[in-house]
Design an enzyme around this catalytic site. Structure first.
Site, PDB file in Angstrom:
ATOM      1  N   SER A 232       1.094  -0.781  -0.587  1.00 48.38           N
ATOM      2  CA  SER A 232       0.341  -0.054   0.139  1.00 48.38           C
ATOM      3  C   SER A 232       0.943   1.316   0.092  1.00 48.38           C
ATOM      4  O   SER A 232       1.548   1.354  -0.982  1.00 48.38           O
ATOM      5  CB  SER A 232      -0.489  -0.327   0.973  1.00 48.38           C
ATOM      6  OG  SER A 232      -2.169   0.959   0.974  1.00 48.38           O
ATOM      7  N   ASP A 462      -8.919  -4.902  -5.497  1.00 46.41           N
ATOM      8  CA  ASP A 462      -8.416  -3.645  -5.017  1.00 46.41           C
ATOM      9  C   ASP A 462      -9.050  -2.403  -4.415  1.00 46.41           C
ATOM     10  O   ASP A 462      -9.383  -1.522  -5.518  1.00 46.41           O
ATOM     11  CB  ASP A 462      -6.499  -3.929  -5.166  1.00 46.41           C
ATOM     12  CG  ASP A 462      -6.420  -2.806  -3.772  1.00 46.41           C
ATOM     13  OD1 ASP A 462      -6.847  -1.947  -2.465  1.00 46.41           O
ATOM     14  OD2 ASP A 462      -5.209  -3.669  -3.542  1.00 46.41           O
ATOM     15  N   HIS A 490      -7.262  -6.550  -0.121  1.00 45.78           N
ATOM     16  CA  HIS A 490      -6.329  -5.172  -0.500  1.00 45.78           C
ATOM     17  C   HIS A 490      -5.017  -6.147  -0.402  1.00 45.78           C
ATOM     18  O   HIS A 490      -4.306  -7.107   0.400  1.00 45.78           O
ATOM     19  CB  HIS A 490      -6.501  -4.496   0.743  1.00 45.78           C
ATOM     20  CG  HIS A 490      -4.848  -2.824   0.974  1.00 45.78           C
ATOM     21  ND1 HIS A 490      -5.061  -2.790  -0.469  1.00 45.78           N
ATOM     22  CD2 HIS A 490      -4.596  -2.415   1.306  1.00 45.78           C
ATOM     23  CE1 HIS A 490      -3.973  -1.542   0.006  1.00 45.78           C
ATOM     24  NE2 HIS A 490      -4.040  -1.765   1.042  1.00 45.78           N
TER      25      HIS A 490
END
Length: 520
Positions: A232, A462, A490
């Site tokens: 991320s 995602d 995710h």
């Protein structure tokens, strides 16, 4: 909606609402106990001062003093607050090392970052068995650090927990001039509180500075090149490092990518689309399972969610069992819905929580999800400072507009592309638009010309880092290699997809670069 997010079992922390999300249910002991046994490790001969950085020699040449902390080892790394003033004030960053297991020659270290900004790399590295594959654990030490301003590294804390509750629970979708002005006031006051409580560090928690800290850590642990796993926001941190130090990139994986040239508007609208896509996938599952509380088709469920949030804006639902929050506001409800989109294993929990809101005005279940998002428990305690430091980092990296009209127009654009989350995320940059520290940083492409291959991993549905961002980053990096997971949730690595896991394990342990375009 100018807010962020948090980890569940150690995984990734996404970027949401000017922030991040990763739901963490892990509790750990303090690794820096004063009773810990102290051991000293001599500086490895490979930890040399890079050419042209003699002014930072004392940092590159420091020796870490490791303490036993219940299995892993812990230390503190000293870095300058301001890299332009290396002889000025310094801070210490917390570092944790989970040593390789099994025999054989050690390949070095892998530095890990779970995202955020604001996620604890110390906590993440403690759970090394869950975040990298078994072959990788047998070859590498897994090292994590709390970036500057985060958790145990001079944490930035702007307000007390009750005030943070109010900040997170505020109206995320101001409907008229009065509500919009109130949102500006809340954003401005939060920034002022940060400036009053954080001191000079507030102006020095950018991603560029964190990447420079990473290079010092790389050298001090004895690695000639940086092996890295970033998820991320951690992909942005890794890409930034690669742009600064392309010749020092080792085996680098960027999973759940955030393209560094995204403008605040592109980020907000892209995430809105991502969360809507994920929510529609949940809605399809809800309808398929039967007795879905909000409708019998995906479109009905999405409309039902929008109507429910509008209702909560006017009349919050009741919350029981929470020490301070007694009403589920639209803001808290949006966090709760978003939280479940990070992992399809939470979809049933979301469906049950919504069923109770619809049937009996009971918002407790949805508040529990929101608490997980915010790293908060029912006593009102926050386990970290992610929900605050996330602004300090984001507002230095990508300043936004102070003009209310910008957000009104952004909301129109976002709603055209994202029925549910468009309104919320359109307002996510307002705090950065009124941040007390002026930043001249601007989003920009990173090519990292001359680096070793960098593997960029994207998941097709995602919610927090839409798949197209992974494509965008892989295209920009001169040595970018795109790997795709066709699925929900995710990030991809260590999420029960053997195709992804095997490819990345082989990359780390056999130096086998995945085929560009590999799809799993």
């Amino acid at each position: 909606m100018s807010h962020p997010a948090a980890p569940r079992r150690p995984r990734a922390i996404g970027v949401l609402l000017a922030g991040s999300l990763a739901l963490t249910g892990c509790s750990i002991d303090n690794p820096f106990s004063r009773d810990a046994k102290v051991t000293s490790t001599p500086l490895p001969s490979t930890a040399k001062v890079p050419t042209g950085q003699d002014a930072l020699a004392k940092f590159y040449n420091q020796t870490l003093t490791w303490t036993d902390c219940g299995g892993p080892k812990c230390a503190e790394l000293e870095v300058p607050i301001d890299y332009a003033k290396p002889d000025g004030e310094t801070i210490k960053l917390k570092v944790l090392k989970t040593e390789k297991r099994g025999g054989g020659t050690k390949a070095g270290s892998i530095l890990v970052n779970p995202g955020g900004p604001g996620g604890s790399g110390v906590e993440y590295a403690r759970y090394a068995d869950f975040i990298v594959g078994t072959p990788v654990r047998k070859a590498y030490d897994v090292v994590g650090f709390d970036p500057r301003g985060v958790q145990d590294s001079a944490p930035i804390e702007c307000v007390e927990p009750p005030q943070l509750d109010d900040f997170l629970g505020q109206d995320p979708t101001p409907d008229d001039a009065a509500e919009r002005q109130q949102a500006v006031t809340i954003a401005t006051d939060f920034g002022k509180a940060c400036a009053a409580n954080a001191g000079p560090l507030l102006g020095h928690v950018s991603t560029v500075e964190a990447a420079k800290d990473m290079d010092i850590l790389r050298a001090v642990v004895g690695d000639a090149k940086l092996n890295y796993l970033g998820k991320s926001y951690g992909t942005y941190l890794g890409a930034t490092y690669a742009g600064l130090f392309p010749d020092r990139v080792g085996r680098m994986v960027l999973d759940g990518a955030l393209a560094p040239d995204l403008t605040p508007e592109e980020t907000a609208i892209g995430q809105a689309r991502g969360f809507d896509t994920a929510t529609r996938a949940w809605a399809a599952d809800c309808v398929k399972e039967g007795n879905c509380p909000l409708g019998t088709s995906v479109d009905e469920v999405m409309t039902g969610l929008s109507d429910l949030l509008t209702k909560l804006d006017k009349t919050p639902a009741t919350v029981t069992g929470d020490a301070r929050v007694k009403k589920l506001t639209e803001g808290w409800a949006a966090y709760g819905i978003a939280a479940a989109m990070y992992d399809q294993g939470m979809w049933a929990q979301l469906t049950d929580a919504l069923r109770k809101v619809v049937a009996s005005d009971d918002g407790t279940g949805l508040m529990n999800l929101a608490n997980a998002y915010a790293e908060r428990d029912a006593s009102g305690a926050y386990s970290g400072n992610m929900m605050q430091v996330i602004y300090a980092v984001n507002c230095l990296d990508a300043p936004d507009s102070p003009d209310i009209a910008t957000y009104v127009e952004r909301e129109k654009k976002a709603q055209e592309q994202a029925q549910l989350f468009g309104r919320f995320l359109a307002w996510s940059g307002l705090t950065c638009g009124h941040w007390p520290i002026t930043s001249t940083n601007k989003p920009a492409k990173i090519t990292a010309a001359g680096s070793a291959p960098i593997v960029v991993v994207g998941t097709t549905r995602d919610p927090a880092t839409p798949y197209e961002w992974a494509v965008r980053l892989a295209d920009q990096l001169e040595a970018g290699v795109l790997v795709t997971m066709d699925g929900d949730g995710h990030t991809a690595y260590m999420r029960a997809n053997s195709c992804i896991d095997n490819a990345l394990n082989d990359f780390y342990t056999k130096d086998k670069v995945p085929a560009d375009g590999l799809r799993c």
